[in-house]
Design an enzyme around this catalytic site. Structure first.
Site, PDB file in Angstrom:
ATOM      1  N   HIS A 181       0.846  -1.192   0.000  1.00  0.00           N
ATOM      2  CA  HIS A 181       0.000   0.000   0.000  1.00  0.00           C
ATOM      3  C   HIS A 181       0.889   1.253   0.000  1.00  0.00           C
ATOM      4  CE1 HIS A 181      -3.448   2.443   1.911  1.00  0.00           C
ATOM      5  NE2 HIS A 181      -2.394   3.222   2.053  1.00  0.00           N
ATOM      6  N   GLU A 182       1.851   1.297   0.925  1.00  0.00           N
ATOM      7  CA  GLU A 182       2.717   2.486   1.020  1.00  0.00           C
ATOM      8  C   GLU A 182       3.534   2.674  -0.252  1.00  0.00           C
ATOM      9  OE1 GLU A 182       2.060   4.512   3.194  1.00  0.00           O
ATOM     10  OE2 GLU A 182       0.977   3.233   4.597  1.00  0.00           O
ATOM     11  N   HIS A 185       1.799   4.546  -3.113  1.00  0.00           N
ATOM     12  CA  HIS A 185       1.597   5.995  -2.988  1.00  0.00           C
ATOM     13  C   HIS A 185       2.662   6.804  -3.745  1.00  0.00           C
ATOM     14  CE1 HIS A 185      -1.945   6.139  -0.631  1.00  0.00           C
ATOM     15  NE2 HIS A 185      -1.431   5.726   0.512  1.00  0.00           N
ATOM     16  N   GLU A 242      -6.739   6.171  -1.157  1.00  0.00           N
ATOM     17  CA  GLU A 242      -6.451   5.105  -0.191  1.00  0.00           C
ATOM     18  C   GLU A 242      -7.022   3.761  -0.641  1.00  0.00           C
ATOM     19  OE1 GLU A 242      -4.328   5.342   2.147  1.00  0.00           O
ATOM     20  OE2 GLU A 242      -4.018   7.477   1.784  1.00  0.00           O
ATOM     21  N   ASP A 246      -4.997   0.381  -1.112  1.00  0.00           N
ATOM     22  CA  ASP A 246      -5.372  -0.888  -0.472  1.00  0.00           C
ATOM     23  C   ASP A 246      -5.467  -2.005  -1.511  1.00  0.00           C
ATOM     24  OD1 ASP A 246      -5.487  -0.019   2.135  1.00  0.00           O
ATOM     25  OD2 ASP A 246      -7.659   0.331   2.140  1.00  0.00           O
TER      26      ASP A 246
END
Ligand code: ZN
Length: 345
Positions: A181-182, A185, A242, A246
């Site tokens: 997930h990170e 970004h 987000e 996810d």
């Protein structure tokens, strides 16, 4: 406004204040007790596998132009990942802490912190790792756009997010998916605005943006249909970034897991569950939580993440492997038409 009925017990309340104001000294004690070198090594190995998986997926990504793909791969290559705690701790030993002076301690800590901040003015940037929302005891992880770096604190490298003694299926689909997930970004509609060195520079073409948005809009529609409380629906647009992260996180973690499993492990059940079942169950267990309706309302209106229940369901139904794993059929509550499934990363 949050539906809270009474304040936290005093020891918990004060404990949080100590943790926040003396973050590195308390973290040093925490790390020594709960984050042994073997746990750090295991987490670091997984981070590298997740990164390698993202690289493979960026190489064959369907919506990026070749020029953009090149930039993305360069950005991934330059991304710094820090696991657990900083090599260099912030030294606060000069602050006088007195056992019987709670108020005075806070004043002195405040003065010390202000002085440190003012001392930095006009000087070259000092990159202090694991501060703020990614201090080592935090149950959180974060991607820093300006530094093109990920920090994964020791605080989140604990059950139910990570357990070095658990099998890969569980670890990949919990903390592995959070790490994934990170990572994403750095490449999404926020990450596109910062180059590999964290400078403000858009590296997407208009065509990339168009293709990305078409996929993103499908997710907005999907999440808008989730009813949180009677008449209160998830805001797919507010949560879009987000939700994409996810979905990317569990997608990358799931395929990294497949690469890790040996043929023997692939067919081996634990407690009656296959690796794929354990993976998806672990993803669900990681988000288990309890919310008051007042808090739910506030989260739906203001938080960039949807309530946990939908962080579990929303991404999973987009994974082609999910329905077969649990024999979900048309008409079942978690059935999602394969034609509507979205893959972004
Ligand atoms: Zn995020």
């Amino acid at each position: 406004m949050l539906g809270t009925e009474k304040p936290l017990p005093r020891d918990q309340y004060v404990g949080e204040i100590v943790r926040n104001n003396l973050s590195h000294p308390t973290a040093q004690i925490f790390v020594e007790k709960y984050f042994p070198p073997a746990t750090k090594a295991k987490a670091e190995e997984m981070v590298q596998n997740i990164k390698a998986e993202l690289k493979i997926r960026l190489e064959k990504n369907s919506w990026m132009s070749e020029a953009t793909r090149k930039q993305a791969l360069n950005k991934l290559d330059k991304m710094q990942i820090y696991v657990g705690y900083p090599e260099k701790w912030i030294d606060s030993s000069k602050v006088t802490i007195k056992r019987d002076d709670y108020f005075g301690n806070l004043i002195r800590l405040n003065q010390w912190q202000n002085r440190r901040d003012f001392d930095k003015l006009g000087k070259p940037v000092i990159d202090e790792l694991f501060t703020g929302l990614s201090q080592p005891t935090e149950v959180n992880a974060g991607y820093n756009q300006l530094g093109n770096r990920i920090e994964i604190p020791a605080g989140i490298l604990q059950p139910p997010f990570f357990d070095a003694s658990m099998d890969d299926a569980v670890n990949y689909c919990t903390i592995g998916a959070v790490i994934g997930h990170e990572f994403t970004h750095g490449f999404d509609s926020n990450g596109r605005r910062f180059d590999a060195n964290g400078n403000l520079k858009d590296w997407w073409t208009a065509e990339d943006a168009q293709k990305f948005e078409a996929k993103a809009n499908q997710l907005v529609e999907q999440y808008n249909q989730y009813e949180v409380l009677p008449g209160l629906f998830v805001n797919g647009k507010l949560n879009l970034t987000e939700n994409i992260a996810d979905l990317g996180g569990i997608t990358i973690a799931y395929s990294a897991l497949q690469r890790q499993l040996t043929n023997q492990e692939r067919s081996a059940k634990i407690d009656g569950y296959t690796p794929d079942q354990r993976c998806f169950l672990a993803w669900g267990q990681m988000w288990k939580s309890k919310w008051r309706p007042e808090l739910l309302r506030q989260v739906v209106l203001t938080n960039p993440h949807p309530p946990s229940e939908f962080r579990v369901i929303g991404p999973l139904v987009n994974l082609p492997e999910f329905s077969p794993t649990f024999e979900i059929k048309k008409g079942d509550p978690m059935w999602h038409d394969p034609a509507d499934q979205v893959t972004i990363w």
